[in-house]
Design a protein around this motif. Structure first.
Motif, mmCIF file in Angstrom:
data_model
loop_
_atom_site.group_PDB
_atom_site.id
_atom_site.type_symbol
_atom_site.label_atom_id
_atom_site.label_comp_id
_atom_site.label_asym_id
_atom_site.label_seq_id
_atom_site.Cartn_x
_atom_site.Cartn_y
_atom_site.Cartn_z
ATOM 1 N N THR A 319 0.843 -1.200 0.000
ATOM 2 C CA THR A 319 0.000 0.000 0.000
ATOM 3 C C THR A 319 0.873 1.243 0.000
ATOM 4 O O THR A 319 1.923 1.272 0.649
ATOM 5 N N PRO A 320 0.442 2.288 -0.710
ATOM 6 C CA PRO A 320 1.221 3.541 -0.701
ATOM 7 C C PRO A 320 0.802 4.489 0.416
ATOM 8 O O PRO A 320 1.418 5.541 0.584
ATOM 9 N N TYR A 321 -0.235 4.140 1.169
ATOM 10 C CA TYR A 321 -0.817 5.084 2.113
ATOM 11 C C TYR A 321 -0.243 4.890 3.509
ATOM 12 O O TYR A 321 -0.517 3.887 4.173
ATOM 13 N N SER A 474 -12.695 3.882 2.977
ATOM 14 C CA SER A 474 -12.350 5.290 3.164
ATOM 15 C C SER A 474 -13.600 6.142 3.034
ATOM 16 O O SER A 474 -14.254 6.144 1.983
ATOM 17 N N ILE A 475 -13.918 6.875 4.101
ATOM 18 C CA ILE A 475 -15.041 7.810 4.034
ATOM 19 C C ILE A 475 -14.712 8.959 3.090
ATOM 20 O O ILE A 475 -15.534 9.376 2.267
ATOM 21 N N THR A 476 -13.493 9.468 3.195
ATOM 22 C CA THR A 476 -13.106 10.623 2.395
ATOM 23 C C THR A 476 -13.153 10.319 0.902
ATOM 24 O O THR A 476 -13.593 11.152 0.102
ATOM 25 N N ALA A 483 -10.460 15.810 -0.825
ATOM 26 C CA ALA A 483 -9.653 15.920 0.388
ATOM 27 C C ALA A 483 -8.665 14.772 0.536
ATOM 28 O O ALA A 483 -7.901 14.742 1.511
ATOM 29 N N MET A 484 -8.657 13.848 -0.403
ATOM 30 C CA MET A 484 -7.656 12.774 -0.362
ATOM 31 C C MET A 484 -6.269 13.378 -0.576
ATOM 32 O O MET A 484 -6.098 14.339 -1.318
ATOM 33 N N THR A 485 -5.273 12.805 0.099
ATOM 34 C CA THR A 485 -3.907 13.295 -0.001
ATOM 35 C C THR A 485 -3.011 12.211 -0.576
ATOM 36 O O THR A 485 -3.467 11.089 -0.870
ATOM 37 N N ASP A 486 -1.729 12.519 -0.722
ATOM 38 C CA ASP A 486 -0.771 11.516 -1.195
ATOM 39 C C ASP A 486 -0.691 10.331 -0.229
ATOM 40 O O ASP A 486 -0.297 9.236 -0.624
ATOM 41 N N PRO A 490 -6.882 11.006 5.449
ATOM 42 C CA PRO A 490 -6.357 11.345 6.780
ATOM 43 C C PRO A 490 -7.247 10.873 7.913
ATOM 44 O O PRO A 490 -6.758 10.633 9.027
ATOM 45 N N HIS A 491 -8.550 10.729 7.655
ATOM 46 C CA HIS A 491 -9.452 10.279 8.711
ATOM 47 C C HIS A 491 -9.176 8.840 9.136
ATOM 48 O O HIS A 491 -9.460 8.453 10.268
#
Length: 732
Positions: A319-321, A474-476, A483-486, A490-491
């Motif tokens: 995973t990249p997250y 993922s809710i976001t 609002a997703m980031t690299d 974040p939530h």
């Protein structure tokens, strides 16, 4: 929702300096001013229409000395309305017994250049993100009222003081009330410098004053959205495809057209049909009798088992997250002599609020209005205007208080649906009401996740490395993809972050927290406490597992990991002391403990349970919280006690399962929640350390389940890693 949340994020990043706030307060327009923002209208239409004397946007003082405090945030039972009013009243130095409130409409806020700033209410933000500017509004109003009195007397304002809304001139002994000078105060140029009171000197804020929204609940005069009526109003009851992503193929309106009270049967959109009738019951019965054919699509084959398999694959996938990284946890784990590993899971949850989704809308080609509840008035207004095909200036939302929400009304899907129905009946007020079954089927569910915890221990039982792999939804990605980031959502990493509102609170030399995003078709949403709930369960139960593997007391084990986190440790110690951790328990009673930081507050809980014949009894929970400042101790205590109901329900009973692509649970007979008989005694310890403002309503939800699960292990020797608890879990 996306617009409102992005505004919140931008404001949080930009901050609100006192200088910038006061600079905006100097705007004057035709004898009126708006505190914080320029205001193009002459005098507040809101105040003028009611014959009120507006001092500034937050304060109206009426001739009978009633002080009307305007509240922009949403009240849904959490007490934000009273808490915010306390903060304004504290700086205003008015008589609390004469305080009343008025809810701000989003259209009015927009017309007044967002003087009340954001109205979005969620994430325990109502007080912690608006405390400064509402206090400044109250303080500025006080200074202007005093200045108006001083000018009337021809004296210096510095010679005057105020108490409970009465201004006194100390040298002469003269007095005058706020109500007598309120109109004159409105013309005073706002002060260029405002000094806020030291919380140590508070007399209204920080005290358990009576709530200002209780009486109308007791006498039945409070109108929730579901109660609202207008002349000639009709009722619409909708039904959407039970499989998310499915479509409405066809329905036979003629089959129910002659049923009593039925006015119309409407296609709302590609997924939804609605029956409009003169009463809710008649619309509901006609909808139940309506022949409907759905195109359920490929998702109709999905089940809880297939979702679990998808998530399980993510536990070992690349995973990249990454949410938190210290050192090199993977390398250290690969070479460790002793590795402890455990897999956990947390199921789908429904908000199950008592007031199901509803909204009353009247649409014409010139104007569209909605009466009803929402947590995000600005976003709801945008949704209303878009669905209505009108400008924002032609739309308004009359916000009502909410009969429970817990994050469900952060989404605005029901607003759009209500407008699409009303557009087909121009000029007629239509109240759309969801049945309980529809509310359960079409929820925005707490996301399902699994978690693999792996840790390396040295010979002394010290944690050398820890890898937290979360696999799940993922809710976001669904709700606010912008609002997703690299590093993903974040939530997802709430409670596991290196610093900030959701910091982990443990020091581990090699730490990796990452997320394998797996998104089933079930629509996720912000459920009270959000991802902090499961993350605290995963972390705090696994920390207990590590303490057991190291042969150490769970509290002693945590102390070593928290040596560099004094505020985390302080609440943990307070909870341990409150439960009597180092003292013997009654025979058959066992203890568990947990801590976390969430929504800006440090919280911990210690629980006492017994397990007899496979039956669990939760006797007592001691909760310690440090929110920085406490505005109303009684409300804090009530919120924390209530949070344990929400935190323990998933552990004991609640889960949403999927079969044939749809949620199986339809009502409270299949979606069980905690009852009064299950409720333990809750003792609340507040240890406000000052210097910051944290939330109250959500943080302690997260420590409820792990504290009890750890106590169950102490009682039975069995680890429960998947909730809700099953009878077999409680056999020693």
């Amino acid at each position: 929702m996306s617009t409102s949340n992005q505004i919140e994020t931008q404001e949080a990043q930009a901050g609100l300096s006192r200088r910038r706030f006061l600079k905006g307060a100097t705007a004057v327009a035709a004898g009126a001013f708006v505190f914080g923002f320029s205001f193009p209208m002459s005098k507040s239409a809101l105040a003028a229409a009611a014959g009120q004397s507006e001092v500034n946007a937050w304060v109206v003082v009426q001739p009978d000395e009633t002080v009307l405090i305007r509240i922009a945030r949403i009240e849904m039972g959490q007490g934000a309305l009273t808490g915010l009013a306390q903060l304004v009243a504290e700086e205003l130095e008015c008589d609390w017994d004469k305080v009343r409130f008025e809810l701000v409409k989003p259209g009015v806020n927009r017309q007044r250049d967002n003087v009340w700033r954001t109205q979005s209410t969620g994430g325990s933000r109502a007080i912690r993100e608006s405390h400064e500017y509402v206090r400044m509004g109250g303080a500025a109003a006080r200074m202007m009222l005093v200045e108006a009195a001083a000018r009337q007397w021809g004296v210096a304002a510095g010679e005057c003081s105020v108490a409970k809304g009465v201004i006194s001139h100390r040298p002469s002994g003269r007095t005058i009330t706020y109500g007598a000078v309120a109109e004159a105060a409105n013309a005073i140029t706002p002060p260029s410098n405002v000094t806020l009171k030291d919380p140590a000197h508070w007399t209204i804020a920080g005290k358990p004053v009576k709530r200002i929204d209780t009486l109308d609940k007791l006498d039945g005069s409070l109108v929730y959205g579901v109660d609202f009526t207008l002349p000639d109003m009709l009722i619409a009851v909708p039904k959407a495809c039970p499989v998310h992503g499915g479509k409405l193929r066809r329905f036979d309106a003629a089959a129910v057209a002659q049923m009593p009270g039925v006015k119309q049967v409407l296609r709302v959109d590609d997924e939804t049909v609605a029956v409009v009738a003169d009463t809710f019951w008649r619309a509901k019965k006609a909808l139940e009798a309506l022949p409907i054919e759905w195109d359920e699509g490929a998702n109709a084959t999905v089940s809880s088992d297939t979702i679990a398999q998808m998530l399980h694959e993510g536990l070992s996938a690349d995973t990249p997250y990454v949410g938190n990284r210290v050192g090199d946890a993977k390398t250290r784990l690969a070479g460790a002599a002793k590795v402890i590993e455990a897999d956990y899971s947390f199921p789908y949850q429904n908000h199950a609020q008592m007031e199901t989704l509803c909204a009353t809308v009247r649409w014409t080609t010139e104007r569209c209005e909605m009466w009803g509840p929402t947590q995000v008035p600005e976003a709801a207004l945008n949704t209303l205007a878009t669905a209505a095909g009108l400008s924002l200036d032609a739309c308004e939302i009359h916000t009502t208080r909410i009969g429970g929400s817990f994050g469900r009304r952060l989404a605005t899907d029901y607003v759009r649906m209500a407008v699409l129905i009303a557009k087909q009946l121009p000029g007629v007020p239509v109240k759309m009401m969801w049945t309980r079954e529809e509310d359960m089927a079409q929820g925005r569910f707490h996301p399902v996740t699994q978690c693999r915890m792996r840790a390396a221990l040295d010979e002394q039982g010290n944690v050398e490395a820890l890898h937290v792999r979360i696999s799940g939804q993922s809710i976001t990605a669904y709700a606010i993809p912008g609002a997703m980031t690299d590093n993903g959502d974040p939530h997802v990493f709430q409670g596991l972050m290196p610093e900030g509102d959701m910091a982990i609170g443990y020091s581990v030399p090699n730490l990796l927290v990452d997320h394998a995003m797996r998104n089933p078709h079930i629509r996720p949403g912000f459920w009270r406490g959000v991802n902090l709930n499961q993350n605290a369960l995963y972390m705090e139960c696994f920390i207990d597992e590590l303490a057991h593997a190291a042969g150490q007391d769970p509290l002693v084990f945590r102390r070593k990991l928290m040596a560099k986190h004094p505020l985390h440790l302080a609440v943990l110690e307070a909870a341990a002391k409150g439960i009597g951790w180092d003292t013997p328990t009654a025979p058959g009673v066992f203890r568990g403990i947990a801590q976390v930081k969430g929504f800006g507050s440090y919280v911990a809980a210690a629980a006492e349970v017994s397990v007899t014949g496979g039956k669990l009894t939760i006797h007592r929970i001691v909760a310690a919280t440090d929110p920085g400042h406490v505005v109303n101790p009684q409300q804090v205590e009530a919120q924390i006690a209530g949070s344990f109901v929400y935190g323990l329900s998933p552990m004991l009973y609640s889960q949403c399962t999927v079969k044939d692509g749809r949620i199986e649970q339809q009502n409270f007979h299949t979606y069980n929640v905690m009852r009064l008989a299950d409720m333990p005694k809750v003792e609340v310890i507040t240890v406000p350390s000052g210097g910051f403002w944290g939330g109250v309503g959500e943080p302690t939800i997260a420590v409820a389940a792990p504290a009890v699960l750890n106590a169950i292990f102490a009682a039975t020797g069995k680890r429960i890693r998947n909730i809700p608890i099953k009878p077999a879990d409680l056999q020693a």
